[in-house]
Motif scaffolding. Sequence first.
Motif, PDB file in Angstrom:
ATOM      1  N   SER A  15       1.322   4.945  16.666  1.00 31.21           N
ATOM      2  CA  SER A  15       1.388   4.759  15.214  1.00 31.21           C
ATOM      3  C   SER A  15       0.654   3.531  14.701  1.00 31.21           C
ATOM      4  O   SER A  15       0.726   3.218  13.520  1.00 31.21           O
ATOM      5  CB  SER A  15       2.846   4.713  14.722  1.00 31.21           C
ATOM      6  OG  SER A  15       3.533   5.865  15.102  1.00 31.21           O
ATOM      7  N   LEU A  18       0.572   5.541   0.667  1.00 27.57           N
ATOM      8  CA  LEU A  18      -0.289   6.563   1.230  1.00 27.57           C
ATOM      9  C   LEU A  18      -0.711   7.558   0.157  1.00 27.57           C
ATOM     10  O   LEU A  18       0.122   8.108  -0.562  1.00 27.57           O
ATOM     11  CB  LEU A  18       0.445   7.289   2.361  1.00 27.57           C
ATOM     12  CG  LEU A  18      -0.358   8.359   3.084  1.00 27.57           C
ATOM     13  CD1 LEU A  18      -1.535   7.723   3.823  1.00 27.57           C
ATOM     14  CD2 LEU A  18       0.529   9.106   4.053  1.00 27.57           C
ATOM     15  N   PRO A  20       0.836  -1.212   0.000  1.00 28.04           N
ATOM     16  CA  PRO A  20       0.000   0.000   0.000  1.00 28.04           C
ATOM     17  C   PRO A  20       0.872   1.263   0.000  1.00 28.04           C
ATOM     18  O   PRO A  20       1.941   1.290   0.616  1.00 28.04           O
ATOM     19  CB  PRO A  20      -0.775  -0.111   1.322  1.00 28.04           C
ATOM     20  CG  PRO A  20      -0.640  -1.528   1.752  1.00 28.04           C
ATOM     21  CD  PRO A  20       0.661  -2.009   1.223  1.00 28.04           C
ATOM     22  N   GLN A  48       4.140   6.364   7.582  1.00 30.26           N
ATOM     23  CA  GLN A  48       4.284   4.910   7.553  1.00 30.26           C
ATOM     24  C   GLN A  48       4.279   4.435   6.108  1.00 30.26           C
ATOM     25  O   GLN A  48       3.308   4.606   5.383  1.00 30.26           O
ATOM     26  CB  GLN A  48       3.174   4.245   8.367  1.00 30.26           C
ATOM     27  CG  GLN A  48       3.460   2.783   8.643  1.00 30.26           C
ATOM     28  CD  GLN A  48       2.567   2.184   9.717  1.00 30.26           C
ATOM     29  OE1 GLN A  48       2.143   1.063   9.578  1.00 30.26           O
ATOM     30  NE2 GLN A  48       2.279   2.898  10.786  1.00 30.26           N
ATOM     31  N   PHE A 104       5.194   1.225   3.293  1.00 32.90           N
ATOM     32  CA  PHE A 104       5.116  -0.223   3.235  1.00 32.90           C
ATOM     33  C   PHE A 104       6.089  -0.814   2.234  1.00 32.90           C
ATOM     34  O   PHE A 104       6.362  -0.220   1.183  1.00 32.90           O
ATOM     35  CB  PHE A 104       3.699  -0.657   2.850  1.00 32.90           C
ATOM     36  CG  PHE A 104       2.717  -0.533   3.983  1.00 32.90           C
ATOM     37  CD1 PHE A 104       2.131   0.686   4.265  1.00 32.90           C
ATOM     38  CD2 PHE A 104       2.408  -1.628   4.765  1.00 32.90           C
ATOM     39  CE1 PHE A 104       1.242   0.814   5.330  1.00 32.90           C
ATOM     40  CE2 PHE A 104       1.515  -1.512   5.825  1.00 32.90           C
ATOM     41  CZ  PHE A 104       0.936  -0.290   6.103  1.00 32.90           C
ATOM     42  N   LEU A 106       7.778   7.042  11.426  1.00 30.21           N
ATOM     43  CA  LEU A 106       8.181   7.795  12.611  1.00 30.21           C
ATOM     44  C   LEU A 106       7.111   7.683  13.680  1.00 30.21           C
ATOM     45  O   LEU A 106       5.915   7.734  13.381  1.00 30.21           O
ATOM     46  CB  LEU A 106       8.393   9.267  12.248  1.00 30.21           C
ATOM     47  CG  LEU A 106       9.502   9.541  11.224  1.00 30.21           C
ATOM     48  CD1 LEU A 106       9.555  11.019  10.874  1.00 30.21           C
ATOM     49  CD2 LEU A 106      10.852   9.072  11.763  1.00 30.21           C
ATOM     50  N   ALA A 107       7.512   7.552  14.921  1.00 34.75           N
ATOM     51  CA  ALA A 107       6.568   7.407  16.024  1.00 34.75           C
ATOM     52  C   ALA A 107       5.613   8.586  16.069  1.00 34.75           C
ATOM     53  O   ALA A 107       6.039   9.754  16.005  1.00 34.75           O
ATOM     54  CB  ALA A 107       7.324   7.285  17.345  1.00 34.75           C
ATOM     55  N   GLY A 108       4.331   8.281  16.160  1.00 33.20           N
ATOM     56  CA  GLY A 108       3.324   9.325  16.328  1.00 33.20           C
ATOM     57  C   GLY A 108       3.015  10.119  15.075  1.00 33.20           C
ATOM     58  O   GLY A 108       2.210  11.046  15.109  1.00 33.20           O
ATOM     59  N   VAL A 109       3.646   9.751  13.974  1.00 37.49           N
ATOM     60  CA  VAL A 109       3.407  10.478  12.716  1.00 37.49           C
ATOM     61  C   VAL A 109       2.884   9.473  11.701  1.00 37.49           C
ATOM     62  O   VAL A 109       3.640   8.923  10.893  1.00 37.49           O
ATOM     63  CB  VAL A 109       4.686  11.176  12.205  1.00 37.49           C
ATOM     64  CG1 VAL A 109       4.346  12.118  11.044  1.00 37.49           C
ATOM     65  CG2 VAL A 109       5.367  11.939  13.312  1.00 37.49           C
ATOM     66  N   GLN A 110       1.579   9.247  11.766  1.00 33.61           N
ATOM     67  CA  GLN A 110       0.994   8.144  11.006  1.00 33.61           C
ATOM     68  C   GLN A 110       1.232   8.277   9.507  1.00 33.61           C
ATOM     69  O   GLN A 110       1.385   7.281   8.818  1.00 33.61           O
ATOM     70  CB  GLN A 110      -0.516   8.059  11.290  1.00 33.61           C
ATOM     71  CG  GLN A 110      -0.879   7.274  12.519  1.00 33.61           C
ATOM     72  CD  GLN A 110      -0.598   8.005  13.808  1.00 33.61           C
ATOM     73  OE1 GLN A 110      -0.027   9.079  13.820  1.00 33.61           O
ATOM     74  NE2 GLN A 110      -1.013   7.421  14.900  1.00 33.61           N
ATOM     75  N   GLU A 111       1.260   9.512   9.036  1.00 34.13           N
ATOM     76  CA  GLU A 111       1.374   9.675   7.583  1.00 34.13           C
ATOM     77  C   GLU A 111       2.755   9.327   7.057  1.00 34.13           C
ATOM     78  O   GLU A 111       2.984   9.319   5.854  1.00 34.13           O
ATOM     79  CB  GLU A 111       0.997  11.097   7.163  1.00 34.13           C
ATOM     80  CG  GLU A 111       1.937  12.173   7.657  1.00 34.13           C
ATOM     81  CD  GLU A 111       1.495  12.748   8.988  1.00 34.13           C
ATOM     82  OE1 GLU A 111       0.795  12.048   9.738  1.00 34.13           O
ATOM     83  OE2 GLU A 111       1.842  13.895   9.257  1.00 34.13           O
TER      84      GLU A 111
END
Lengths: 112, 115
Positions: free
Chosen positions: A98, A46, A44, B104, B106, B97-102
Motif C-alpha cells: 500500500s 482520492l 488530499p 487510503q 488522509f 486497507l492493505a493492498g487496496v491503494q484506493e
Amino acid sequence: QKEVEQDPGPLSVPEGAIVSLNCTYSNSAFQYFMWYRQYSRKGPELLMYTYSSGNKEDGRFTAQVDKSSKYISLFIRDSQPSDSATYLCAMSDPSSASKIIFGSGTRLSIRP
Amino acid sequence: SAVISQKPSRDICQRGTSLTIQCQVDSQVTMMFWYRQQPGQSLTLIATANQGSEATYESGFVIDKFPISRPNLTFSTLTVSNMSPEDSSIYLCSGGLAGVQETQYFGPGTRLLVL
C-alpha cells in the motif's frame, strides 16, 4: 531522477476550459495509478484510480494511463472554479504493501 | 470512506522541543501511514505505523527523530523530536486497507512551524 515527475504549475485557465494534467514515471513495476485533489489547508482526497492502461471516465474527469510511455494524464472537462486545487498524481506497485509514491502536485486555478 | 482526524491542527514550537501529533480513524483500517509535506512539495512517506510493534521507516527517517506508536487499529501518534526549523512542515496521517491503494484516506494535516 525522481520516480514520479509532475509539472508544478501553476496552471490558470478560464472557466469551461478543458484541463490536462500529466505525470511521467520511471518505475515499470507501478501498476496502480491515482489522482488526488488537495484543497488549500486540507488533506488530499482520492479523485480517480485505475489499474490498467487506457481511459477511465467519471463525470467531468477522465484518467488516462499509457504504460508503454510511462505517462498518465487527468483531463477535466467543463472546468469550474470549484476545481481550483492542487492535483497530485500517485502510483504504487503490488509488492509495496500500500505504499504510494506521489508527484509534486500541479496547482490549478480556474478563472470565473 | 474513512474519516480521519488529527490534532493539533497547527502548532508553533521552539527549537529543541518535541511535539506529538495524534491521528484517529473512525473505522477498522489495517494500514496507517505518516507523511510529511513541505511547502509547495509533494507528500513524502515517513513511516508505516504497525499495530503493537515498531513502525517501518523510510530511507532518511529514523525512530529517534520520529517515534511512532500505534497501540490499536484506529489510533496512532507521531512525535517530532528535538525540533529544528527544518522540521517546519505539514504532517499528515493516512489509513487504508492493505493492498487496496484506493482506500487510503488522509487526515487534514498538522501544520508545524518551528522557530
